[in-house]
Scaffold this motif. Sequence first.
Motif, PDB file in Angstrom:
ATOM      1  N   GLU A 197      -0.842   6.657   0.136  1.00  0.00           N
ATOM      2  CA  GLU A 197      -0.864   6.117  -1.237  1.00  0.00           C
ATOM      3  C   GLU A 197       0.453   6.293  -1.976  1.00  0.00           C
ATOM      4  O   GLU A 197       0.895   7.421  -2.231  1.00  0.00           O
ATOM      5  CB  GLU A 197      -1.992   6.770  -2.042  1.00  0.00           C
ATOM      6  CG  GLU A 197      -2.171   6.176  -3.432  1.00  0.00           C
ATOM      7  CD  GLU A 197      -3.446   6.627  -4.105  1.00  0.00           C
ATOM      8  OE1 GLU A 197      -3.726   6.149  -5.230  1.00  0.00           O
ATOM      9  OE2 GLU A 197      -4.175   7.452  -3.525  1.00  0.00           O
ATOM     10  N   LEU A 212      -5.188   3.544  -4.397  1.00  0.00           N
ATOM     11  CA  LEU A 212      -6.264   3.468  -3.414  1.00  0.00           C
ATOM     12  C   LEU A 212      -7.473   4.196  -3.978  1.00  0.00           C
ATOM     13  O   LEU A 212      -7.354   5.288  -4.513  1.00  0.00           O
ATOM     14  CB  LEU A 212      -5.867   4.135  -2.094  1.00  0.00           C
ATOM     15  CG  LEU A 212      -4.561   3.710  -1.425  1.00  0.00           C
ATOM     16  CD1 LEU A 212      -4.379   4.484  -0.118  1.00  0.00           C
ATOM     17  CD2 LEU A 212      -4.524   2.213  -1.171  1.00  0.00           C
ATOM     18  N   SER A 215     -13.463   4.436   0.014  1.00  0.00           N
ATOM     19  CA  SER A 215     -13.066   4.726   1.398  1.00  0.00           C
ATOM     20  C   SER A 215     -14.261   4.665   2.338  1.00  0.00           C
ATOM     21  O   SER A 215     -15.417   4.829   1.918  1.00  0.00           O
ATOM     22  CB  SER A 215     -12.430   6.120   1.496  1.00  0.00           C
ATOM     23  OG  SER A 215     -11.357   6.268   0.606  1.00  0.00           O
ATOM     24  N   ASP A 238     -18.176   1.385  -4.398  1.00  0.00           N
ATOM     25  CA  ASP A 238     -16.754   1.577  -4.117  1.00  0.00           C
ATOM     26  C   ASP A 238     -15.878   0.630  -4.930  1.00  0.00           C
ATOM     27  O   ASP A 238     -14.781   1.004  -5.364  1.00  0.00           O
ATOM     28  CB  ASP A 238     -16.485   1.393  -2.617  1.00  0.00           C
ATOM     29  CG  ASP A 238     -17.034   2.538  -1.789  1.00  0.00           C
ATOM     30  OD1 ASP A 238     -16.462   3.634  -1.855  1.00  0.00           O
ATOM     31  OD2 ASP A 238     -18.044   2.338  -1.092  1.00  0.00           O
ATOM     32  N   HIS A 242     -12.984   1.736  -7.504  1.00  0.00           N
ATOM     33  CA  HIS A 242     -11.634   1.194  -7.400  1.00  0.00           C
ATOM     34  C   HIS A 242     -11.190   0.564  -8.719  1.00  0.00           C
ATOM     35  O   HIS A 242     -10.044   0.748  -9.155  1.00  0.00           O
ATOM     36  CB  HIS A 242     -11.580   0.163  -6.276  1.00  0.00           C
ATOM     37  CG  HIS A 242     -10.200  -0.293  -5.949  1.00  0.00           C
ATOM     38  ND1 HIS A 242      -9.337   0.443  -5.166  1.00  0.00           N
ATOM     39  CD2 HIS A 242      -9.506  -1.402  -6.308  1.00  0.00           C
ATOM     40  CE1 HIS A 242      -8.191  -0.184  -5.057  1.00  0.00           C
ATOM     41  NE2 HIS A 242      -8.271  -1.317  -5.741  1.00  0.00           N
ATOM     42  N   HIS A 276      -9.424   2.061   3.350  1.00  0.00           N
ATOM     43  CA  HIS A 276      -9.301   2.252   1.908  1.00  0.00           C
ATOM     44  C   HIS A 276      -9.271   0.902   1.200  1.00  0.00           C
ATOM     45  O   HIS A 276      -8.666  -0.056   1.706  1.00  0.00           O
ATOM     46  CB  HIS A 276      -8.005   2.977   1.544  1.00  0.00           C
ATOM     47  CG  HIS A 276      -7.920   4.377   2.040  1.00  0.00           C
ATOM     48  ND1 HIS A 276      -8.623   5.407   1.472  1.00  0.00           N
ATOM     49  CD2 HIS A 276      -7.208   4.914   3.064  1.00  0.00           C
ATOM     50  CE1 HIS A 276      -8.344   6.528   2.109  1.00  0.00           C
ATOM     51  NE2 HIS A 276      -7.490   6.258   3.081  1.00  0.00           N
ATOM     52  N   SER A 278      -7.495  -1.162  -1.565  1.00  0.00           N
ATOM     53  CA  SER A 278      -6.095  -1.081  -1.994  1.00  0.00           C
ATOM     54  C   SER A 278      -5.756  -2.235  -2.923  1.00  0.00           C
ATOM     55  O   SER A 278      -6.144  -3.381  -2.675  1.00  0.00           O
ATOM     56  CB  SER A 278      -5.186  -1.122  -0.758  1.00  0.00           C
ATOM     57  OG  SER A 278      -3.846  -1.377  -1.108  1.00  0.00           O
ATOM     58  N   GLU A 377     -17.024  12.056   3.878  1.00  0.00           N
ATOM     59  CA  GLU A 377     -15.729  11.449   3.587  1.00  0.00           C
ATOM     60  C   GLU A 377     -14.616  12.500   3.611  1.00  0.00           C
ATOM     61  O   GLU A 377     -13.537  12.258   4.158  1.00  0.00           O
ATOM     62  CB  GLU A 377     -15.759  10.757   2.223  1.00  0.00           C
ATOM     63  CG  GLU A 377     -14.447  10.077   1.857  1.00  0.00           C
ATOM     64  CD  GLU A 377     -14.543   9.285   0.562  1.00  0.00           C
ATOM     65  OE1 GLU A 377     -13.559   9.302  -0.200  1.00  0.00           O
ATOM     66  OE2 GLU A 377     -15.594   8.659   0.327  1.00  0.00           O
ATOM     67  N   LYS A 381     -11.339  12.686   6.089  1.00  0.00           N
ATOM     68  CA  LYS A 381      -9.977  12.763   5.565  1.00  0.00           C
ATOM     69  C   LYS A 381      -9.216  13.970   6.126  1.00  0.00           C
ATOM     70  O   LYS A 381      -7.985  13.931   6.254  1.00  0.00           O
ATOM     71  CB  LYS A 381      -9.996  12.789   4.046  1.00  0.00           C
ATOM     72  CG  LYS A 381     -10.382  11.446   3.437  1.00  0.00           C
ATOM     73  CD  LYS A 381     -10.520  11.517   1.922  1.00  0.00           C
ATOM     74  CE  LYS A 381     -10.827  10.141   1.335  1.00  0.00           C
ATOM     75  NZ  LYS A 381     -11.046  10.191  -0.139  1.00  0.00           N
TER      76      LYS A 381
END
Length: 391
Positions: A197, A212, A215, A238, A242, A276, A278, A377, A381
């Motif tokens: 990012e 971003l 995910s 999501d 975002h 992701h 974006s 999540e 990551k």
Amino acid sequence: MINATATNKRGQAPLLEHYQKGDFFLASPLRTILGRGVYSTVDTSNNHGLSNQIRNALTQAKLAGQNKPIVVGAIPFSTSTAAKLVIPKDIRIGSSLSIQDDECKKASSSSFEIQSVPEPEAYLAGVLQGLDAIEAGSIQKIVLSRSLHITSANRIDTHQLLKNLAFDNKSGYTFAAHLSTENDHLEDRTLIGASPELLVSKMGEKIVANPLAGSRPRCKDPIEDEQQAKELLDSTKDLHEHTVVVEAVKQSLQGFCLELDVPNKPTVIKTEAMWHLSTEITGTLKDSQVTSIDLATALHPTPAVCGYPTEDARNAIEKIEPFDRGFFTGMVGWCDASGNGEWVVTIRCAEIQGNNLQLYAGAGIVAGSNPDDELAETAAKFGTMLQGMGI
């Protein structure tokens, strides 16, 4: 300043090979920067005045005969923690990394002990606290993180880990920043990671930000992997998460800009571990004297790493998370005397000290979030750093 732009015959950009522990390193899709030694240290006793402190440091360096001084380093999540910013004695700037698929990765250590902080059950309880705050109407979004404390049987090979991260994350931002000072009595600390990012970059009058948020973990099966990406693009939860982030970035930047282009819909991008949502935002500044650090501090922290509203989310994070984030969800990057520079969100990262690593990962919580999904999540990551370690 020394410029280094050549690559060797195998395609490996030499600046990555030249990295040594204690250096500053940042590889972006456009360039590679290696800073070595300390010409001067930026006074960061007041993070609220970073822009002026950086300007003053660069001005003093130019008056002292430095040709093209650049400030590099890391800025933490909290304004109560001092930033680590220096003007290196030697700056080398090269082209973007070009790493061949046949170049081998090597484990940066052999065996490990891993402790989760907090434990998964405690993290799930924290997510429920965040959802209660959202339901009560005090916040719209909160980002809650957890940490892995890893103890290696032998010292971590920082250089090898940096190369492994660059190999696995060819399209992102691979970085290493020295966190220790001459007055520290503890062993050297290094912030290292591979962030997907870009917080903001500024070149002349042109700026770019790439928030971003939202995910999904990657899958080994290609069909399932593509399905994950499709579900992410169609996910109401999501897309809402975002939108909150993009709107906050837009509001922070539009006062600086004559023109600001914000796409109506996000796209999906992928790393080795994650999909992701974006949105790439571009703009033209009203005043070219505005610096990259002016823009970065105006944006930081975005709802992508903190929540919204910012102060309410930050206060809730301090109550729920059982550790100090330090430089995690801060920013790492550079700014030159013309104000040009790029600042990357410090995620997919770890702090290294001797045989110890502290990894971090977070997830954005909004109305409708499922605690088990958010725990999964964060686990996904962690994969960026764990794969780099060979775990």
